[in-house]
Write an enzyme that holds these catalytic residues in place. Structure first.
Site, mmCIF file in Angstrom:
data_model
loop_
_atom_site.group_PDB
_atom_site.id
_atom_site.type_symbol
_atom_site.label_atom_id
_atom_site.label_comp_id
_atom_site.label_asym_id
_atom_site.label_seq_id
_atom_site.Cartn_x
_atom_site.Cartn_y
_atom_site.Cartn_z
ATOM 1 N N ASP A 1 26.679 44.709 31.493
ATOM 2 C CA ASP A 1 28.069 44.337 31.263
ATOM 3 C C ASP A 1 28.917 45.504 31.755
ATOM 4 O O ASP A 1 28.956 46.565 31.121
ATOM 5 C CB ASP A 1 28.317 44.080 29.779
ATOM 6 C CG ASP A 1 29.747 43.651 29.485
ATOM 7 O OD1 ASP A 1 30.579 43.639 30.418
ATOM 8 O OD2 ASP A 1 30.042 43.351 28.316
ATOM 9 N N LYS B 1 43.784 45.873 40.360
ATOM 10 C CA LYS B 1 43.337 45.726 41.745
ATOM 11 C C LYS B 1 44.114 46.654 42.687
ATOM 12 O O LYS B 1 43.540 47.242 43.609
ATOM 13 C CB LYS B 1 43.487 44.275 42.192
ATOM 14 C CG LYS B 1 42.529 43.304 41.511
ATOM 15 C CD LYS B 1 41.083 43.555 41.897
ATOM 16 C CE LYS B 1 40.166 42.443 41.426
ATOM 17 N NZ LYS B 1 38.765 42.627 41.833
ATOM 18 N N ASN C 1 32.211 44.040 43.616
ATOM 19 C CA ASN C 1 32.820 42.727 43.761
ATOM 20 C C ASN C 1 33.161 42.091 42.419
ATOM 21 O O ASN C 1 34.026 41.215 42.342
ATOM 22 C CB ASN C 1 31.845 41.821 44.537
ATOM 23 C CG ASN C 1 32.092 40.353 44.304
ATOM 24 O OD1 ASN C 1 33.019 39.771 44.863
ATOM 25 N ND2 ASN C 1 31.271 39.730 43.469
ATOM 26 N N SER D 1 27.083 34.663 40.914
ATOM 27 C CA SER D 1 27.580 33.479 41.612
ATOM 28 C C SER D 1 28.616 33.910 42.648
ATOM 29 O O SER D 1 28.911 35.106 42.801
ATOM 30 C CB SER D 1 28.213 32.482 40.624
ATOM 31 O OG SER D 1 29.346 33.075 39.993
ATOM 32 N N TYR E 1 45.722 42.074 36.027
ATOM 33 C CA TYR E 1 44.848 41.883 37.189
ATOM 34 C C TYR E 1 45.403 42.591 38.422
ATOM 35 O O TYR E 1 44.704 43.370 39.078
ATOM 36 C CB TYR E 1 44.690 40.388 37.444
ATOM 37 C CG TYR E 1 43.745 40.030 38.562
ATOM 38 C CD1 TYR E 1 42.370 40.160 38.396
ATOM 39 C CD2 TYR E 1 44.222 39.531 39.769
ATOM 40 C CE1 TYR E 1 41.495 39.807 39.409
ATOM 41 C CE2 TYR E 1 43.355 39.175 40.793
ATOM 42 C CZ TYR E 1 41.983 39.314 40.604
ATOM 43 O OH TYR E 1 41.119 38.967 41.623
#
Length: 243
Positions: free
Chosen positions: A53, A147, A79, A15, A143
């Site tokens: 996964d 990143k 992504n 998605s 997170y």
């Protein structure tokens, strides 16, 4: 149908940004292998969904080996991402470990498998989708750390792969209208509008905004650009943004 000029591996295509990007690449006549836990509601003769996964290192390595054996991949776009927000006092070590595995280790495994073909062809494009949160956002310990780690890894690979015609760049989105965002900020809520109002452009981003930036780095003509981080964040990287 003639053989596609490019073959891209894109992660997180179930998605959002990944799916939009896969569709745009297919429209250009590229072959796309979409890696995700579940297949999207999208079919095309140039699109191959691959179930994996990416939190599972062994499964990721197996898929990477299979793809490398079947295709001379020219593009890799990592992504796929998860957020798992928590304030400092609530962060768990397993959250840091998990997001590092997804955001750093998974693309490392994929690139190790796919880079040899790029090097042999003297052409390749590696693009990471990270986040403006790499600069810091409350509740984003795991997170933002993972990143930000990607930025350093991308610069390192740009130095190592550049002599062989392979560029490595990063697109760092701000708040984008995807399921990840709505998992934190309720869709259509006052809070959503408040986030938009904090941005200089006074709107939230779309998957299309990010895909266009990724495709810039993916172009053959972008060979003189490597090791860069492009913030696609409506000006959020200038400061003052809080979710």
């Amino acid at each position: 149908m003639s053989e596609p000029a490019f073959t891209a591996v894109v992660t997180g295509t179930s998605s959002g940004i990944g799916l939009d990007l896969a569709k745009r690449m297919v429209e250009r006549g590229w072959r796309v292998l979409g890696l995700a836990r579940s297949a999207p509601d999208f079919e095309h003769e140039l699109f191959e969904p691959v179930s994996v996964d990416l939190l599972d290192e062994a499964a990721t390595a197996e898929v990477a080996k299979d793809i490398a054996a079947r295709h001379a991949v020219t593009h890799l776009v990592h992504n796929a991402g998860l957020v798992w927000p928590n304030l400092l006092e609530d962060v768990k070590p397993e959250e840091v470990d998990g997001l590092m595995r997804l955001h750093v280790t998974a693309p490392m495994i994929l690139t190790q498998a796919l880079a040899p073909a790029m090097r042999a062809a003297k052409f390749g494009r590696v693009v990471f989708v990270t986040s403006r949160a790499s600069m810091g956002v409350p509740t984003r310990t795991a997170y933002s750390a993972s990143k930000a780690a990607v930025h350093g890894m991308a610069r390192t690979w740009a130095l190592e792969l550049g002599p062989d015609g392979v560029t490595v760049n990063v697109v760092a989105p701000g708040p984008i209208l995807t399921d990840n965002f709505w998992g934190i900020v309720p869709k259509g809520s006052e809070r959503e509008q408040k986030v938009a109002d904090q941005l200089p452009v006074r709107r939230l981003g779309t998957a299309e905004d990010v895909s266009r930036a990724v495709l810039f780095f993916a172009e053959p003509e972008a060979g003189f650009v490597t090791g860069q981080v492009l913030f696609v964040c409506g000006g959020g990287s200038l400061g003052g943004l809080s979710l």
